[in-house]
Design a protein around this motif. Structure first.
Motif, PDB file in Angstrom:
ATOM      1  N   SER A   1       0.822  -1.215   0.000  1.00  0.00           N
ATOM      2  CA  SER A   1       0.000   0.000   0.000  1.00  0.00           C
ATOM      3  C   SER A   1       0.849   1.256   0.000  1.00  0.00           C
ATOM      4  O   SER A   1       0.508   2.260  -0.650  1.00  0.00           O
TER       5      SER A   1
ATOM      6  N   ARG B   1       2.170   1.867  -3.558  1.00  0.00           N
ATOM      7  CA  ARG B   1       1.140   2.341  -4.485  1.00  0.00           C
ATOM      8  C   ARG B   1       0.722   3.779  -4.167  1.00  0.00           C
ATOM      9  O   ARG B   1       0.542   4.604  -5.078  1.00  0.00           O
ATOM     10  N   LYS B   2       0.597   4.085  -2.882  1.00  0.00           N
ATOM     11  CA  LYS B   2       0.211   5.440  -2.496  1.00  0.00           C
ATOM     12  C   LYS B   2       1.259   6.453  -2.922  1.00  0.00           C
ATOM     13  O   LYS B   2       0.929   7.534  -3.437  1.00  0.00           O
TER      14      LYS B   2
ATOM     15  N   GLU C   1       0.577   9.535  -5.474  1.00  0.00           N
ATOM     16  CA  GLU C   1       0.773  10.916  -5.019  1.00  0.00           C
ATOM     17  C   GLU C   1       1.645  11.697  -5.995  1.00  0.00           C
ATOM     18  O   GLU C   1       1.433  12.888  -6.226  1.00  0.00           O
TER      19      GLU C   1
ATOM     20  N   ASN D   1      -1.852   1.896  -9.319  1.00  0.00           N
ATOM     21  CA  ASN D   1      -2.968   0.995  -9.025  1.00  0.00           C
ATOM     22  C   ASN D   1      -2.712  -0.432  -9.505  1.00  0.00           C
ATOM     23  O   ASN D   1      -3.213  -1.386  -8.909  1.00  0.00           O
TER      24      ASN D   1
END
Length: 397
Positions: free
Chosen positions: A67, A70-71, A75, A88
Motif C-alpha cells: 500500500s 502504491r500510495k 501521489e 494501481n
C-alpha cells in the motif's frame, strides 16, 4: 576579474530515481510512526510496470508495504501506464531481511560504551564508516549555492503547474539545469537554463516551450540574472512523451548530488533515502549542514564546508575539518574549536538534537534535503548562530 561558470541540476519527483527515493522514505516514515527505534536500510528499484522493495529492516512496526508503494506512486501522479507507471496496477515485490547482527552490535553498544564510559551519548556507535560533508554560503536566502537553489525551484514549479492544472499536458518526469556565472566568486548572471519535461503526445513543441518559459522560468528566475547572452533550452530534443520508470529504470540513492549541493562541495558517496538516523551517511550529513548553516548565519564566515568521518561502532568522529575558504577573519582551526564547544557530533547526540526519530523523511526525498526552510527540518534552523557569534568574540575577539 576572475570569471567562472558552475552548473547544477535538479529533477522532479516523477524522475524514476526520485520515485524510488520517495517510496523508500515513505516506508521509513511508516516504520518510525509505529516504532521510532526502527533500523531501516530500504532500497527501491523500478522499471516498466514494476517496483521492487529490498533491504534490511529490524522493527516492531507492522506496515503494509504494498500500500505504501502504491500510495507514493499515485501521489506523484503515476496513475496511468501511459505516463510511465500506474500505482494501481503495477507489480510490487517486497524482499526484506533483518539488519545484519554484525552491524547491529556496533550500533547497539559503541566502543566507548564497552569501555565503561557512562556518557549517554556514547551508548551507540556509528552505523558505518565513511566521510560526510556539509556546506552553506550566503549567496541565497536559504544559504545554499545559487545553481542548485534555482534548479530546485524550477523543478518544484514544474510539479506545481502540473498538479494545479495550469499546464494540463505535463507529466510527472522532468529535470532542470542552471549554469551560473561568478565574477570573483560573486554571482553575476545566468549563462544557461535547461528544462526538460515529460508531456502528453498531443501538445505541440512550440506551445510547450512558450508555456514553460512563461509559467515556469519567468516565474522563478530573477530578471536581473538573465541577459541577452543567456541560453535557454526547453525540451531540446523536441519530444519527451516516454518517461518515468517506463522511460528509464529507477533506483534509490542515485541522485546524491541533486540531494545535496549540486556538486558545489565534495560528497562522501553515501545516499540518504530509506535509511534511519543511526546511518551516519544520512544523519551526520544533516548535522554537518546544520553546523555550516549556523556558522554562516552567525556572520563569522561567508562560506563554510565541514567534513566529518566515522568508524563503525565508534561514537566519536575520527576526524572533523572546517574550511571557510578565506571568507572569515577567524582561522579554520579557531572555528573548529568553536564548533567543538557548540555541537556534539556523536550519533545519538545528532539524533536527539535534530529530532531524527520522527516521520518526516518522505518530504526530503525530492527537491533537495537542504535549503528547505518551509518544511520544519531541524537541520535547517539557525538557532545556534547567536551562540557561535558570541563565543567567537569571547574566545578570539
Amino acid at each position: 576579474m576572475i570569471k567562472r561558470l558552475f552548473t547544477s541540476e535538479s529533477v522532479t519527483e516523477g524522475h524514476p530515481d526520485k520515485v524510488c527515493d520517495k517510496i523508500s522514505d515513505s516506508i521509513l516514515d511508516a516504520l518510525l510512526a509505529q516504532d521510532p527505534m526502527s533500523r531501516v536500510a530500504c532500497e527501491t528499484c523500478s522499471n516498466t510496470g514494476f517496483v521492487l522493495v529490498m533491504g534490511e529492516i529490524t522493527s516492531n512496526a507492522n506496515v503494509d508495504y504494498q500500500s505504501i508503494v502504491r500510495k507514493a506512486a499515485l501521489e506523484i501522479g503515476y496513475d496511468d501506464e501511459e505516463k510511465g507507471l500506474d500505482g494501481n496496477k503495477c507489480e510490487v515485490i517486497v524482499r526484506l531481511d533483518r539488519q545484519s547482527a554484525d552491524i547491529a552490535m556496533g550500533v547497539d553498544s559503541s566502543v566507548e560504551n564497552k569501555t565503561c564510559n557512562k556518557d549517554k551519548y556514547d551508548l551507540i556507535g556509528a552505523g558505518d564508516q565513511g566521510m560526510m560533508f556539509g556546506y552553506a554560503c550566503n549567496e541565497t536566502p536559504a544559504l545554499m549555492p545559487m545553481p542548485i537553489y534555482l534548479a530546485h525551484q524550477l523543478t518544484q514549479r514544474l510539479t506545481e503547474v502540473r498538479k494545479k492544472g495550469i499546464l494540463k499536458y505535463l507529466r510527472p518526469d522532468g529535470k532542470a539545469q542552471v549554469s551560473v556565472e561568478y565574477v570573483d566568486d560573486v554571482v553575476s548572471r545566468i549563462e544557461a537554463i535547461v528544462v526538460s519535461t515529460q508531456h502528453s503526445p498531443d501538445v505541440h513543441i512550440d506551445t510547450l516551450r512558450n508555456d514553460v518559459k512563461k509559467y515556469v522560468i519567468d516565474e522563478i528566475i530573477p530578471g536581473g540574472l538573465i541577459d541577452g547572452n543567456t541560453k535557454i533550452y526547453i525540451n531540446p530534443t523536441g519530444r519527451f512523451v516516454i518517461g518515468g520508470p517506463h522511460g528509464d529504470s529507477g533506483l534509490t540513492g542515485r541522485k546524491i548530488i541533486v540531494d545535496t549541493y549540486g556538486g558545489y562541495c565534495p560528497h562522501g558517496g553515501g545516499a540518504f533515502s530509506g535509511k534511519d538516523s543511526t546511518k551516519v551517511d544520512r544523519s551526520a550529513c544533516y548535522m554537518a549542514r546544520y553546523v555550516c548553516k549556523n556558522i554562516v548565519a552567525s556572520g563569522i564566515a561567508d562560506r563554510c564546508q565541514m567534513d566529518v568521518a566515522y568508524a563503525i561502532g565508534v561514537a566519536k568522529p575520527v576526524s572533523i575539518n572546517i574550511n571557510t575558504f578565506g571568507t572569515s577573519k577567524y582561522s579554520n582551526e579557531q572555528i573548529a574549536n568553536i564548533v567543538d564547544k557548540v555541537f556534539d557530533m556523536r550519533p545519538l547526540a545528532i539524533i536527539e538534537q535534530l529530532q531524527l526519530r520522527k516521520p518526516q523523511f518522505a518530504k526530503t526525498s525530492n527537491y533537495g534535503h537542504f535549503g528547505r526552510e518551509d518544511q520544519g527540518f531541524k537541520w535547517e534552523e539557525r538557532d545556534k548562530a547567536e551562540a557561535i557569534a558570541k563565543l567567537a568574540k569571547e574566545m578570539y575577539g
